[in-house]
Design a protein around this motif. Sequence first.
Motif, PDB file in Angstrom:
ATOM      1  N   ASP A 182       0.808  -1.215   0.000  1.00  0.00           N
ATOM      2  CA  ASP A 182       0.000   0.000   0.000  1.00  0.00           C
ATOM      3  C   ASP A 182       0.846   1.272   0.000  1.00  0.00           C
ATOM      4  O   ASP A 182       0.314   2.367   0.217  1.00  0.00           O
ATOM      5  CB  ASP A 182      -0.933   0.014   1.209  1.00  0.00           C
ATOM      6  CG  ASP A 182      -1.912  -1.159   1.192  1.00  0.00           C
ATOM      7  OD1 ASP A 182      -2.380  -1.504   0.087  1.00  0.00           O
ATOM      8  OD2 ASP A 182      -2.172  -1.727   2.270  1.00  0.00           O
ATOM      9  N   THR A 189       2.005   3.943  -1.690  1.00  0.00           N
ATOM     10  CA  THR A 189       1.725   4.655  -2.934  1.00  0.00           C
ATOM     11  C   THR A 189       1.909   6.151  -2.719  1.00  0.00           C
ATOM     12  O   THR A 189       2.029   6.622  -1.582  1.00  0.00           O
ATOM     13  CB  THR A 189       0.280   4.396  -3.389  1.00  0.00           C
ATOM     14  OG1 THR A 189      -0.608   4.934  -2.384  1.00  0.00           O
ATOM     15  CG2 THR A 189       0.016   2.906  -3.566  1.00  0.00           C
ATOM     16  N   ASP A 249      -0.341   8.393  -3.090  1.00  0.00           N
ATOM     17  CA  ASP A 249      -1.488   8.892  -2.333  1.00  0.00           C
ATOM     18  C   ASP A 249      -1.327   8.625  -0.839  1.00  0.00           C
ATOM     19  O   ASP A 249      -1.694   9.464   0.000  1.00  0.00           O
ATOM     20  CB  ASP A 249      -2.777   8.243  -2.833  1.00  0.00           C
ATOM     21  CG  ASP A 249      -3.211   8.804  -4.191  1.00  0.00           C
ATOM     22  OD1 ASP A 249      -2.745   9.902  -4.536  1.00  0.00           O
ATOM     23  OD2 ASP A 249      -4.001   8.132  -4.881  1.00  0.00           O
ATOM     24  N   ARG A 292      -0.028  15.952  -4.330  1.00  0.00           N
ATOM     25  CA  ARG A 292       0.820  15.172  -5.227  1.00  0.00           C
ATOM     26  C   ARG A 292       1.883  16.066  -5.870  1.00  0.00           C
ATOM     27  O   ARG A 292       3.041  15.666  -6.005  1.00  0.00           O
ATOM     28  CB  ARG A 292      -0.025  14.518  -6.327  1.00  0.00           C
ATOM     29  CG  ARG A 292      -0.609  13.157  -5.958  1.00  0.00           C
ATOM     30  CD  ARG A 292      -1.460  12.644  -7.092  1.00  0.00           C
ATOM     31  NE  ARG A 292      -1.798  11.242  -6.904  1.00  0.00           N
ATOM     32  CZ  ARG A 292      -1.120  10.238  -7.463  1.00  0.00           C
ATOM     33  NH1 ARG A 292      -0.072  10.490  -8.219  1.00  0.00           N
ATOM     34  NH2 ARG A 292      -1.494   8.989  -7.251  1.00  0.00           N
ATOM     35  N   GLN A 326       8.674   7.410  -6.984  1.00  0.00           N
ATOM     36  CA  GLN A 326       8.675   5.972  -7.225  1.00  0.00           C
ATOM     37  C   GLN A 326      10.096   5.433  -7.370  1.00  0.00           C
ATOM     38  O   GLN A 326      10.405   4.343  -6.882  1.00  0.00           O
ATOM     39  CB  GLN A 326       7.847   5.637  -8.469  1.00  0.00           C
ATOM     40  CG  GLN A 326       6.360   5.907  -8.322  1.00  0.00           C
ATOM     41  CD  GLN A 326       5.748   5.128  -7.166  1.00  0.00           C
ATOM     42  OE1 GLN A 326       6.192   4.045  -6.797  1.00  0.00           O
ATOM     43  NE2 GLN A 326       4.687   5.698  -6.581  1.00  0.00           N
TER      44      GLN A 326
END
Length: 344
Positions: A224, A226, A228, A238, A252
């Motif tokens: 999870d 991520t 967000d 973001r 990432q």
Amino acid sequence: MDPSTIPSSEFSTRQFDIWRDSIAVVFDVERQASEADSAFIADVEAFQLGDMVVTAATLGEQRYTRSQARLRRDGMDHFVLNLYRTGGWRAQTPNGDFQGVAGQVSVLDLASELISDEPHSELVTLFLPRSLLEERLPNLGALHGSGPTGPHAALLAEYIDLLARRLPTLPAGEEQALSRATCEMLTACISPTLANVEAARPGLEMVLQRRARRFIEGQLNSPDLTADAICGAVGVSRRTLYRLFEQDGGVQRYIQARRLVRIKALLADASDGRRISEIAAEFGFTRPDHFARAFKHQFGQSARDLREFRRRHLGTGVVLGAKRNDIGSFDTWIRALHDRAIAI
């Protein structure tokens, strides 16, 4: 002595009388009667940033006093900001009585009377001449004995803590820039107008990035993890998150790099007998070919070769030392603050 890092000095004693003589240029200090016979500690690491002095200290229980007679005698005209990593304070001032706990920042105006009772504490302290802040924060003295509150106060505390942790390794020549950045951060957090926040953006983003990295580090094996999830944990958009990790090639890419570092450490652990593919899968690498390429690209060798090499050489290694500056001394710098106050 290592001239390549910011000037620093260390002070350490287990004798209260020695500490009292050292800090006497700023405060009169005494121990509570109930603690008079107990062990005392004063460990201080100090850094000089132009006219600002930053200290990271562990200090035993004591009472700090600045009386009206003392104010007339020494003419100190500085602000002191304390971030309490542990401990806290109970202050009596002309503005009223205040108290605070670990994680909070207190503001002291050395031109005002003070009695502050403090337990054994670990704290970071900023000694700043009034001239550094009087135009930016003309009403800062109103916080004497207390401290800023709200979400910006938490950002300020994190910034001060991070500054103290990074100072030992920062290069010489950055002192004035760090002093300016710290003043801008103080201004933005204590008086958070739009212009002040914009001026302090680098410091604010450093704190936000630290929060994001800390969250990522604790979630590396979570599916999870991520963008967000990070935005929600840190409290940013973001767009801001992507800007924070722009120099890392994106959020990432940063997450993948940190996951590979964690996998590398596990592969070197002789007590971890899992297959390489199992360890990789724990951190989201479900395709062996993708993991193999990513690992070799980051470390220059395959995971299998690294595991075998580390296990063959288990028990060997290199211990690296480090040199520290010792330019002047803590009490010399504090005395210099006093001398500049007299000269103004």
